[in-house]
Scaffold this active site. Structure first.
Site, PDB file in Angstrom:
ATOM      1  N   ILE A   1      -3.871   3.286  -7.845  1.00 16.16           N
ATOM      2  CA  ILE A   1      -4.515   4.354  -8.609  1.00 16.16           C
ATOM      3  C   ILE A   1      -5.100   3.757  -9.888  1.00 16.16           C
ATOM      4  O   ILE A   1      -4.362   3.391 -10.806  1.00 16.16           O
ATOM      5  CB  ILE A   1      -3.519   5.478  -8.931  1.00 16.16           C
ATOM      6  CG1 ILE A   1      -2.985   6.089  -7.632  1.00 16.16           C
ATOM      7  CG2 ILE A   1      -4.162   6.545  -9.806  1.00 16.16           C
ATOM      8  CD1 ILE A   1      -1.889   7.122  -7.839  1.00 16.16           C
ATOM      9  N   ASP A   2      -6.421   3.625  -9.932  1.00 19.51           N
ATOM     10  CA  ASP A   2      -7.105   3.157 -11.139  1.00 19.51           C
ATOM     11  C   ASP A   2      -7.376   4.369 -12.024  1.00 19.51           C
ATOM     12  O   ASP A   2      -7.978   5.349 -11.575  1.00 19.51           O
ATOM     13  CB  ASP A   2      -8.431   2.474 -10.782  1.00 19.51           C
ATOM     14  CG  ASP A   2      -8.239   1.281  -9.864  1.00 19.51           C
ATOM     15  OD1 ASP A   2      -7.177   0.640  -9.946  1.00 19.51           O
ATOM     16  OD2 ASP A   2      -9.160   0.999  -9.063  1.00 19.51           O
ATOM     17  N   TYR A   3      -6.949   4.299 -13.271  1.00 27.51           N
ATOM     18  CA  TYR A   3      -7.027   5.509 -14.094  1.00 27.51           C
ATOM     19  C   TYR A   3      -7.470   5.187 -15.528  1.00 27.51           C
ATOM     20  O   TYR A   3      -7.364   4.065 -16.003  1.00 27.51           O
ATOM     21  CB  TYR A   3      -5.669   6.219 -14.127  1.00 27.51           C
ATOM     22  CG  TYR A   3      -4.620   5.445 -14.901  1.00 27.51           C
ATOM     23  CD1 TYR A   3      -3.879   4.443 -14.291  1.00 27.51           C
ATOM     24  CD2 TYR A   3      -4.406   5.699 -16.252  1.00 27.51           C
ATOM     25  CE1 TYR A   3      -2.949   3.716 -15.002  1.00 27.51           C
ATOM     26  CE2 TYR A   3      -3.467   4.974 -16.973  1.00 27.51           C
ATOM     27  CZ  TYR A   3      -2.742   3.986 -16.345  1.00 27.51           C
ATOM     28  OH  TYR A   3      -1.831   3.262 -17.053  1.00 27.51           O
TER      29      TYR A   3
END
Length: 251
Positions: free
Chosen positions: A129-131
């Site tokens: 999950i790139d956030y």
């Protein structure tokens, strides 16, 4: 008792290993096979390989080249980058990867998690999950190497992929990537006691002692690309904490 893991991350692009800053400014580090051999000697717990070039260039996974890497690796391997379907996953497991890491495909076809876990088990699938945090302080998810914002809200997405059976979640801060100013402890606090699958925190790690901070918070494992860095005279150095330098036991 369980033992925490500390996992180096290699960012692969066109058969080279690179370091990035906030998902940009790629800087060449070296040959991946030579780096894998060094990590063999350092007896790393596990190694994550992200082929960012496949995503950026919209090319196909180079399975033949990946086989050259897996044949030299003595540690468990996980792979992410450009995975589009169950056939890609089968080929990766056949090459010797123990885990596939999904990212962009999950935003388009989340049910692929269920397809994979039904054949290979939850432990074989992780989602990265790139956030980022927006102006109002809310977490937002991005994919395609941080270029596209997901239609899903942060916790709606997490709940969905857990329901589909994902075995592990990797939280990668876009804004902390490569800046070496510390892990995202705000996110760790935010996630504590809300998620019932193993969590990997990546992005921002600056020292071996900071890894201990993450492990002490009960996060297992911790992952980082900080183990490869530039020393004096631009020499590339590779490090890894030894058994005696970290208290890696988690009750």
């Amino acid at each position: 008792m369980l033992q925490n893991r500390v996992i180096p991350i290699l960012l692969l692009n066109n058969k080279g290993v690179y370091k990035t800053v906030k998902f940009g400014n790629q800087r060449y580090i070296g040959d991946p096979i030579n780096i894998v051999k060094i990590f063999n000697e350092k007896e790393v717990d596990e190694l994550v390989i992200f082929d960012t070039g496949v995503t950026l260039n919209k090319s196909e996974i180079d399975f033949k080249y990946l086989s050259n890497i897996t044949s030299e690796a003595f540690m468990p391997l996980a792979y992410g980058g450009g995975i589009k379907n169950i056939t890609d996953c089968k080929k990766l497991f056949y090459l010797g990867f123990e885990k596939v890491i999904l990212n962009s495909i999950v935003h388009l076809k989340p049910e692929i998690i269920k397809e994979i876990t039904s054949l290979f088990g939850s432990q074989s699938v992780a989602v990265c999950i790139d956030y980022k945090k927006n102006f109002w302080g809310d977490y937002e998810i991005f994919y395609e190497s941080g270029k596209k914002k997901s239609k899903y809200k942060f916790f709606d997405f997490i709940k969905m992929i857990i329901d589909f059976g994902v075995g592990e979640l990797i939280f990668q801060s876009v804004e902390k990537d490569g800046v070496m100013q510390g892990f995202d402890y705000e996110l760790v606090d935010f996630l504590q006691n809300k998620i019932n699958v193993p969590i990997i925190i990546a992005g921002g790690g600056k020292s071996h002692s900071e890894l201990q901070n993450i492990l002490d918070l009960g996060i297992s494992p911790a992952a980082a690309s900080m183990f490869i860095y530039y020393g004096k005279h631009n020499a590339v150095l590779i490090s890894y904490p030894n058994e005696s330098s970290l208290n890696r036991t988690m009750l």
